[in-house]
Design an enzyme around this catalytic site. Structure first.
Site, PDB file in Angstrom:
ATOM      1  N   TYR A  33       0.828  -1.205   0.000  1.00 60.34           N
ATOM      2  CA  TYR A  33       0.000   0.000   0.000  1.00 60.34           C
ATOM      3  C   TYR A  33       0.858   1.248   0.000  1.00 60.34           C
ATOM      4  CZ  TYR A  33       0.856   0.911   4.991  1.00 60.34           C
ATOM      5  OH  TYR A  33       1.437   1.217   6.194  1.00 60.34           O
ATOM      6  N   ARG A  52       8.248   4.257  -4.616  1.00 60.72           N
ATOM      7  CA  ARG A  52       8.306   3.217  -3.581  1.00 60.72           C
ATOM      8  C   ARG A  52       7.316   2.100  -3.885  1.00 60.72           C
ATOM      9  NH1 ARG A  52       7.577   4.986   2.495  1.00 60.72           N
ATOM     10  NH2 ARG A  52       5.454   5.287   1.775  1.00 60.72           N
ATOM     11  N   ARG A 100      -6.904 -20.770  -2.441  1.00 61.62           N
ATOM     12  CA  ARG A 100      -5.939 -20.599  -1.356  1.00 61.62           C
ATOM     13  C   ARG A 100      -4.788 -21.601  -1.456  1.00 61.62           C
ATOM     14  NH1 ARG A 100      -4.475 -22.090   3.737  1.00 61.62           N
ATOM     15  NH2 ARG A 100      -3.730 -20.375   5.049  1.00 61.62           N
ATOM     16  N   LYS A 149       6.506  -2.137   1.794  1.00 61.49           N
ATOM     17  CA  LYS A 149       5.339  -1.556   2.490  1.00 61.49           C
ATOM     18  C   LYS A 149       4.131  -2.479   2.370  1.00 61.49           C
ATOM     19  CE  LYS A 149       3.209   3.006   3.047  1.00 61.49           C
ATOM     20  NZ  LYS A 149       3.303   3.074   4.503  1.00 61.49           N
ATOM     21  N   GLU A 181      11.959   2.259  14.392  1.00 65.65           N
ATOM     22  CA  GLU A 181      11.096   3.359  13.939  1.00 65.65           C
ATOM     23  C   GLU A 181       9.830   3.372  14.785  1.00 65.65           C
ATOM     24  OE1 GLU A 181       9.911   2.561   9.826  1.00 65.65           O
ATOM     25  OE2 GLU A 181       9.964   0.422  10.250  1.00 65.65           O
TER      26      GLU A 181
HETATM   27  N1  PMP Z   1       7.666   3.698   9.047  1.00 65.66           N
HETATM   28  C1  PMP Z   1       6.535   2.984   9.084  1.00 65.66           C
HETATM   29  C2  PMP Z   1       6.542   1.668   9.786  1.00 65.66           C
HETATM   30  C3  PMP Z   1       5.366   3.472   8.483  1.00 65.66           C
HETATM   31  O1  PMP Z   1       4.236   2.745   8.511  1.00 65.66           O
HETATM   32  C4  PMP Z   1       5.393   4.745   7.866  1.00 65.66           C
HETATM   33  C5  PMP Z   1       4.138   5.343   7.261  1.00 65.66           C
HETATM   34  N2  PMP Z   1       3.608   4.584   6.268  1.00 65.66           N
HETATM   35  C6  PMP Z   1       6.592   5.461   7.855  1.00 65.66           C
HETATM   36  C7  PMP Z   1       7.711   4.897   8.458  1.00 65.66           C
HETATM   37  C8  PMP Z   1       6.688   6.806   7.200  1.00 65.66           C
HETATM   38  O2  PMP Z   1       6.743   6.693   5.811  1.00 65.66           O
HETATM   39  P1  PMP Z   1       6.187   7.850   4.873  1.00 65.66           P
HETATM   40  O3  PMP Z   1       6.961   9.082   5.236  1.00 65.66           O
HETATM   41  O4  PMP Z   1       6.498   7.384   3.501  1.00 65.66           O
HETATM   42  O5  PMP Z   1       4.740   7.966   5.161  1.00 65.66           O
END
Ligand code: PMP
Length: 285
Positions: A33, A52, A100, A149, A181
């Protein structure tokens, strides 16, 4: 007004939009996403999010649902149809519908693509940005490819609930002694005049806002040190902040119940937020 969403080529009222129970996004979290902010009816950092998306697709050998130009058109159409002034566009692509089976289906299986908007009036004037947020530290128990992502967001969701239960706004995740993070954002501390944030790797998402903020910080002659940092360092920092597409730059004023710096939004985070918002609005498309 009912929201118009996009599903596999159609613009539909949200109540009429349907996905198969056999969709691999539903059964295996086999999907990726992107979330792009909208300010003044325009997309912030669309190029970064499109790039990305392409990278996530390639890493998972997933078919691209549409070329960049077509994706931009869909984003803009949804913004127009839903009259979004400030808000978000959410895009999800999955490996499509198949019986599945853990093995991927045939590569010609059409991907599923869904987009929808969320209106967020006053997105750039959030109270959290003015007051700063509180975070707690938790163990990072996610999988090892956080640079992709994917929609498997259960642990970040659990992390938000742990923060909520502790009376905090969010959680910073810690692995082998250093902060990776935030649950849905990148994490930074400031020591003296140096901005410290974890270097890119498979341990974190390569934030689009992170890339822009670090570029702008360097252009403003600020010092950036991309390396892992510990919770002890964060406790002793002068300031801290987070970045994400939906929150931009938000100061962090406490960690595990202890104040960071003076316990108020710091000058560097405040300045970076202003620079980022000014520049992003100028470059919005
Ligand atoms: N780290 C994580 C785990 C996230 O989910 C996000 C937001 N999607 C970010 C960092 C920040 O990424 P962005 O600046 O591309 O939204």
């Amino acid at each position: 007004m009912t929201r118009t969403v996009y599903v596999n080529g159609d613009y539909l009222p949200e109540e009429e939009a349907k996905i198969s129970v056999f969709d691999r996004g539903f059964l295996f979290a086999d999907g990726i996403y992107e979330v792009t902010s909208v300010l003044g009816g325009k997309l912030i950092d669309f190029e970064g999010h499109a790039k990305r998306l392409a990278r996530s697709l390639a890493e998972l050998e997933m078919a691209s649902p549409a070329p960049r130009g077509e994706l931009l058109k869909i984003h803009r159409e949804l913004i127009a149809r839903n009259r979004i002034e400030d808000g978000l566009v959410y895009l999800q692509v999955t490996r499509g519908v198949a019986d599945r089976d853990f093995a991927y289906p045939a590569p010609e299986t059409p991907p599923t693509i869904v987009l929808f908007t969320q209106a967020k009036p006053g997105l750039a004037d959030s109270p959290a940005a003015a007051s700063g947020i509180s975070v707690i530290s938790i163990r990072d128990q996610r999988w090892g490819r956080r640079d992709i992502k994917t929609v498997q967001l259960l642990y970040p969701s659990m992390g938000k609930m742990m923060a909520k239960a502790a009376g905090a706004d969010d959680a910073w995740m810690v692995e082998e002694g250093t902060v990776t993070e935030g649950t849905s954002n990148n994490a930074y501390i400031v020591k003296g005049s140096t901005i410290i944030t974890r270097n890119l790797g498979t341990e974190i998402l390569h934030g689009i806002t992170r890339a822009a903020v670090l570029r702008l910080a360097k252009e403003a002659q600020m010092t950036v040190d991309e390396r892992p940092f510990t919770i002890a360092e964060a406790m002793a920092a002068d300031e801290a902040f987070i970045t994400s597409a939906s929150s931009f730059v938000v100061p962090v004023v406490s960690l595990d119940g202890q104040r960071i710096g003076r316990g108020i939004p710091g000058p560097i985070a405040t300045r970076l937020r202003k620079i980022y918002l000014d520049e992003s609005r100028k470059a919005a498309i």
